[in-house]
Design an enzyme around this catalytic site. Structure first.
Site, PDB file in Angstrom:
ATOM      1  CG  HIS A   4      -3.089   9.528   1.873  1.00 33.93           C
ATOM      2  ND1 HIS A   4      -2.790   9.039   3.111  1.00 33.93           N
ATOM      3  CD2 HIS A   4      -4.372   9.132   1.635  1.00 33.93           C
ATOM      4  CE1 HIS A   4      -3.824   8.380   3.606  1.00 33.93           C
ATOM      5  NE2 HIS A   4      -4.803   8.426   2.727  1.00 33.93           N
TER       6      HIS A   4
ATOM      7  CG  ASN B   5      -5.512   5.175   6.577  1.00 28.54           C
ATOM      8  OD1 ASN B   5      -4.626   5.609   5.845  1.00 28.54           O
ATOM      9  ND2 ASN B   5      -6.794   5.380   6.339  1.00 28.54           N
TER      10      ASN B   5
ATOM     11  CG  HIS C 233      -3.004  -0.595  -7.171  1.00 30.97           C
ATOM     12  ND1 HIS C 233      -4.268  -0.282  -6.715  1.00 30.97           N
ATOM     13  CD2 HIS C 233      -3.182  -1.373  -8.262  1.00 30.97           C
ATOM     14  CE1 HIS C 233      -5.160  -0.861  -7.491  1.00 30.97           C
ATOM     15  NE2 HIS C 233      -4.539  -1.532  -8.435  1.00 30.97           N
TER      16      HIS C 233
HETATM   17 FE1  HDE Z   1      -6.707   5.836  -0.448  1.00 28.32          FE
HETATM   18  N1  HDE Z   1      -6.156   6.846  -2.121  1.00 28.32           N
HETATM   19  N2  HDE Z   1      -8.577   5.716  -1.166  1.00 28.32           N
HETATM   20  N3  HDE Z   1      -7.336   4.952   1.279  1.00 28.32           N
HETATM   21  N4  HDE Z   1      -4.885   5.975   0.300  1.00 28.32           N
HETATM   22  C1  HDE Z   1      -4.935   7.341  -2.357  1.00 28.32           C
HETATM   23  O1  HDE Z   1      -3.796   7.135  -4.384  1.00 28.32           O
HETATM   24  C2  HDE Z   1      -8.963   5.957  -2.429  1.00 28.32           C
HETATM   25  C3  HDE Z   1      -8.583   4.517   1.562  1.00 28.32           C
HETATM   26  C4  HDE Z   1      -4.426   5.424   1.446  1.00 28.32           C
HETATM   27  O2  HDE Z   1       1.581   6.868   0.372  1.00 28.32           O
HETATM   28  C5  HDE Z   1      -4.798   7.898  -3.741  1.00 28.32           C
HETATM   29  O3  HDE Z   1      -1.675   7.327  -5.059  1.00 28.32           O
HETATM   30  C6  HDE Z   1     -10.338   5.605  -2.621  1.00 28.32           C
HETATM   31  C7  HDE Z   1      -8.594   3.669   2.720  1.00 28.32           C
HETATM   32  C8  HDE Z   1      -3.040   5.760   1.639  1.00 28.32           C
HETATM   33  O4  HDE Z   1       1.311   7.146  -1.771  1.00 28.32           O
HETATM   34  C9  HDE Z   1      -6.156   7.608  -4.376  1.00 28.32           C
HETATM   35  C10 HDE Z   1     -10.775   5.164  -1.404  1.00 28.32           C
HETATM   36  C11 HDE Z   1      -7.301   3.632   3.124  1.00 28.32           C
HETATM   37  C12 HDE Z   1      -2.693   6.532   0.526  1.00 28.32           C
HETATM   38  C13 HDE Z   1      -6.893   6.939  -3.244  1.00 28.32           C
HETATM   39  C14 HDE Z   1      -9.668   5.228  -0.494  1.00 28.32           C
HETATM   40  C15 HDE Z   1      -6.540   4.436   2.227  1.00 28.32           C
HETATM   41  C16 HDE Z   1      -3.869   6.642  -0.297  1.00 28.32           C
HETATM   42  C17 HDE Z   1      -4.313   9.288  -3.839  1.00 28.32           C
HETATM   43  C18 HDE Z   1     -12.169   4.699  -1.016  1.00 28.32           C
HETATM   44  C19 HDE Z   1      -6.734   2.891   4.351  1.00 28.32           C
HETATM   45  C20 HDE Z   1      -1.344   7.154   0.245  1.00 28.32           C
HETATM   46  C21 HDE Z   1      -2.893   9.201  -4.373  1.00 28.32           C
HETATM   47  C22 HDE Z   1     -12.569   3.550  -1.667  1.00 28.32           C
HETATM   48  C23 HDE Z   1      -6.893   1.473   4.270  1.00 28.32           C
HETATM   49  C24 HDE Z   1      -0.492   6.254  -0.575  1.00 28.32           C
HETATM   50  C25 HDE Z   1      -2.682   7.818  -4.640  1.00 28.32           C
HETATM   51  C26 HDE Z   1       0.906   6.799  -0.663  1.00 28.32           C
HETATM   52  C27 HDE Z   1      -3.898   7.329  -1.499  1.00 28.32           C
HETATM   53  C28 HDE Z   1      -8.144   6.501  -3.395  1.00 28.32           C
HETATM   54  C29 HDE Z   1      -9.784   4.881   0.869  1.00 28.32           C
HETATM   55  C30 HDE Z   1      -5.124   4.620   2.405  1.00 28.32           C
HETATM   56  C31 HDE Z   1      -6.890   8.784  -4.950  1.00 28.32           C
HETATM   57  C32 HDE Z   1     -11.118   5.740  -3.902  1.00 28.32           C
HETATM   58  C33 HDE Z   1      -9.798   2.950   3.329  1.00 28.32           C
HETATM   59  C34 HDE Z   1      -2.160   5.369   2.799  1.00 28.32           C
HETATM   60  O5  HDE Z   1      -6.012   6.738  -5.463  1.00 28.32           O
END
Ligand code: HDE
Length: 712
Positions: free
Chosen positions: A76, A149, A340
């Site tokens: 993202h 999402n 978060h």
């Molecule tokens: Fe994320 N995800 N994600 N994700 N995600 C990040 O956090 C992660 C997942 C989502 O606009 C990171 O700040 C793991 C699902 C959005 O700043 C990180 C897993 C969904 C955004 C991270 C998921 C999301 C992130 C990268 C599996 C939809 C952007 C930078 C367990 C429900 C937030 C950050 C923004 C961002 C980890 C799965 C949505 C790496 C470990 C499912 C919208 O922390």
């Protein structure tokens, strides 16, 4: 009259104003306040001499510049944000004690960030990709983040697989190709071995991943969460955002061209809509399930690869979010915002969804790395409305000046402060879920049905939508070089729809499968040899869900739609005026496009400035086109190959086309003319502006694609 509470809440954006700097009218200084006399030349030993180390002004400027970048988000990375407000329509008090879900009189400030997933920070907005939809609610009881999402399900069921998924989709590690695209070997290698991705991959190959605008996307919390009321009773909940403009996408050929013509298309669209006062709006909806119904579904509520069909549990609309202010500074706000899923407030709680549980660790860990300090919540964009009082102290970039002697609890020296809050005073208490189990490292059997909802999704699509899915698979897999991966994917797809798998196989030059190839090689290690893993394919009672098709979205408005008006010297100024009046009064916008910038003269001698030219834009940046008449104008457009291409491309992308009656000579040079007198869907000739507006509201006439293929 706003209550004092309302007043305080709606000032979030101006709270930040205490840290906003505006240099208008100010003298330039160093970071420690020394006024600068020369910012153009470094200090040297004579006119042609070396630069002196003593030049503190030069050293400070360069060393700050050297540190301007922070690590981009690992996923993202590409995104854009805006401020707004959330207003509750009706109280959810029966289900949740969260104040912002109870009091309909308060406006809760929000900050929203939309993003793509795979591309780097500078990648194109129009990549085929899932879009992030993150909302930070600055509530009276602390920050609540709904980090969702634009697709209601996810690729994997357990957070343990997230780094693998991301390594597979990101550019390949040897040559860092391709940027912001899933059409490559490593992604499909992984997907072909992960049957749990079947449902999500259908959404990913649908037009949902090439939205027309962030303002025309749905948002989903994905996981099942809990709402907890004042009596401590929990209900399961799924969160939804429904855009008031409807859900719309572009065509794949168009998406690829937009990436070249304007890689910032979505970012610009959101920015301009807000600047022009066309504030994007989404309604907030909930699907609520009581604890006793937890096991009544033919899937597991804790499985993030499943959605709850709206036909089974309707979405109850409870409020509205409006985005009404652009950021002042992209880095300070959009880049530094730290979302978060673990930021919850009293009245909301987690479930044991293993994907959600893993996210609860990952986001804070990411922020500590990206923002470099445990004090990242002190950044204005991350700060809650309330001052934070606790005994956490010091750390890199501490901006608070904590008074007093006691930074521990219990204490007498600090009069026992800060106090703890009882649950009745809003103190957060975790829902007391009963757990009595062994520690195990395995996947629940209730998560094993991977294909039923993938089928449900496919069966719920209209014919053109199904065709787009087939085309997307054909495109993506054709970019995969390893034939074995293509073959494996075709086998997997037979589990969703045999005809679809056959079509794609044919496009890839592979043998058409003749039967469903039951998935054999489970990729999840613990279950790799389990027959059960592969054979469970519970039949869903539901055959179709109307809510899953964009065909059934709103098509009653042209609000904020961009209409290109093709003009040249000698244009009919009355038609242009009428077009503008009709389009504007329906909330759309007309942009004139001419062979050149500057003055264009109408047939009656009126001069106007053209907005754009054929060489600085393209049809893909607009929702529809209108060709303005006038004999000289039509003759000039006939000479303009780019104008002919403009109309052909608009036709190919199935958008509305309007034209004056006297443009027929020009239309005859386009595909519209090639079709003789036959009426084409969405082509409105003879100055019929009202029907043209109705056609634009339809968004697309996909039936044209099926009728005939046209180059553009
Ligand atoms: Fe994320 N995800 N994600 N994700 N995600 C990040 O956090 C992660 C997942 C989502 O606009 C990171 O700040 C793991 C699902 C959005 O700043 C990180 C897993 C969904 C955004 C991270 C998921 C999301 C992130 C990268 C599996 C939809 C952007 C930078 C367990 C429900 C937030 C950050 C923004 C961002 C980890 C799965 C949505 C790496 C470990 C499912 C919208 O922390």
């Amino acid at each position: 009259m706003p209550t004092s509470k309302t007043k305080k809440l709606s000032t979030k954006v101006s709270d930040i104003s205490s840290v906003i700097t505006n240099s208008v009218g100010e003298t330039m200084t160093t970071n420690v306040g020394v006024k600068i006399n020369d910012d153009h030349n470094s200090l040297k030993t004579g006119e042609r001499g070396a630069t002196l180390l003593e030049d503190f002004i030069f050293r400070e400027k360069l060393s700050h510049f050297d540190r301007e970048r922070i690590p981009e988000r690992v996923v993202h990375a590409r995104g854009t944000g805006a401020h707004g407000v959330f207003k509750l329509y009706k109280s959810l008090g029966q289900y949740s004690k969260a104040a912002f879900l109870n009091d309909t009189s308060i406006e809760t400030p929000v900050f929203v960030r939309f993003s793509t997933v795979a591309g780097f920070r500078g990648s194109s907005d129009l990549a085929r990709d899932v879009r992030g939809f993150s909302v930070k609610f600055y509530t009276t009881e602390g920050n609540y983040d709904l980090v969702g999402n634009n697709i209601p399900v996810f690729f994997i069921q357990d957070a343990m697989k997230f780094p693998d998924l991301v390594h597979a989709v990101k550019p390949e590690p040897n040559n860092e190709i391709p940027q912001a695209a899933s059409a490559h070997d490593t992604f499909w290698d992984f997907i072909s071995l992960m049957p749990e991705s079947a449902h999500m991959i259908m959404w990913a190959m649908s037009d949902r991943t090439i939205p027309r605008s962030f303002r025309m996307m749905e948002g989903f919390g994905v996981h099942t969460f809990r709402l907890v009321n004042a009596e401590g009773v929990s209900h399961f909940v799924k969160f939804h955002w429904k855009p008031l403009l409807g859900v719309h996408s572009v065509a794949w050929d168009e998406a690829q061209k937009i990436s070249g013509k304007d890689a910032d298309f979505h970012r610009r669209d959101l920015w301009e809509a807000i600047e022009e006062g066309n504030f994007p709006e989404w309604e907030f909806g909930v699907q609520i399930i009581s604890e006793k119904d937890e096991h009544k579904f033919d899937f597991d509520l804790l499985d993030p690869t499943k959605l709850i069909p709206e036909e089974i549990v309707p979405v109850e609309i409870i409020g509205k979010m409006t985005l009404n202010k652009n950021v002042d500074n992209f880095f300070a706000e959009t880049e530094q915002v730290a979302f978060h899923p673990g930021n919850i407030v009293s009245g909301i709680d987690f479930t044991n969804d293993p994907l959600l549980q893993g996210r609860l660790f990952s986001y804070t860990d990411t922020h500590l790395h990206r923002l470099g300090t445990a004090n990242f919540t002190q950044l204005p964009i991350n700060k809650p409305l309330q001052t934070a009082y606790n005994n956490q102290r010091d750390g890199l970039m501490q901006t608070q000046i904590h008074r007093g002697q006691a930074a521990y609890s219990p204490n007498t020296l600090g009069s026992g402060c800060p106090y703890l809050a009882k649950a009745t005073q809003g103190g957060f208490t975790t829902f007391e879920e009963k757990i009595d189990s062994n520690k195990i490292r395995t996947r629940s059997r209730s998560f094993f049905d991977h294909f039923s909802q993938a089928k449900l999704f496919y069966n719920s699509q209209s014919k053109p939508e199904q065709q787009h899915i087939k085309d997307a698979f054909s495109f993506e897999l054709s970019k995969v070089k390893t034939i074995a991966i293509r073959e494996k994917m075709i086998k997997n797809l037979t589990n969703i729809d045999l005809e679809m798998a056959q079509y794609i196989a044919d496009k890839l030059g592979l043998a058409k499968p003749t039967k469903v190839e039951v998935y054999e090689n489970g990729a999840v290690p613990a279950d790799a040899n389990s027959k059960e893993y592969t054979s469970i394919n519970r039949k869903s009672s539901l055959k179709k869900s109307a809510a899953l098709s964009m065909e059934n979205t709103k098509k009653d408005s042209i609000k904020t739609r961009q209409i290109a008006a093709l003009i040249a010297d000698g244009f009919d100024s009355k038609t242009l005026k009428d077009l503008k009046n009709t389009v504007n009064s329906n909330g759309g916008k007309v942009i004139t496009i001419a062979p050149k910038l500057g003055k264009i003269k109408s047939s009656t001698g009126i001069e106007i400035d053209s907005d754009k030219t054929f060489y600085n834009c393209g049809s893909v940046l607009f929702d529809a086109v209108y060709i303005i008449g006038g004999e000289k104008c039509v003759n000039a457009l006939c000479e303009e190959a780019d104008a002919i291409h403009f109309v052909n491309e608009t036709f190919r992308h199935c958008k509305a086309i309007g034209a004056d009656a006297d443009t027929i000579k020009f239309l005859n040079l386009t595909y519209i003319g090639f079709n003789g007198k036959k009426e084409e869907a969405g082509v409105v000739k003879n100055n019929d502006l009202n029907n043209f507006v109705k056609a634009v509201a339809q968004h697309r006439f996909w039936e044209r694609e099926i009728a005939r293929k046209i180059p553009a």
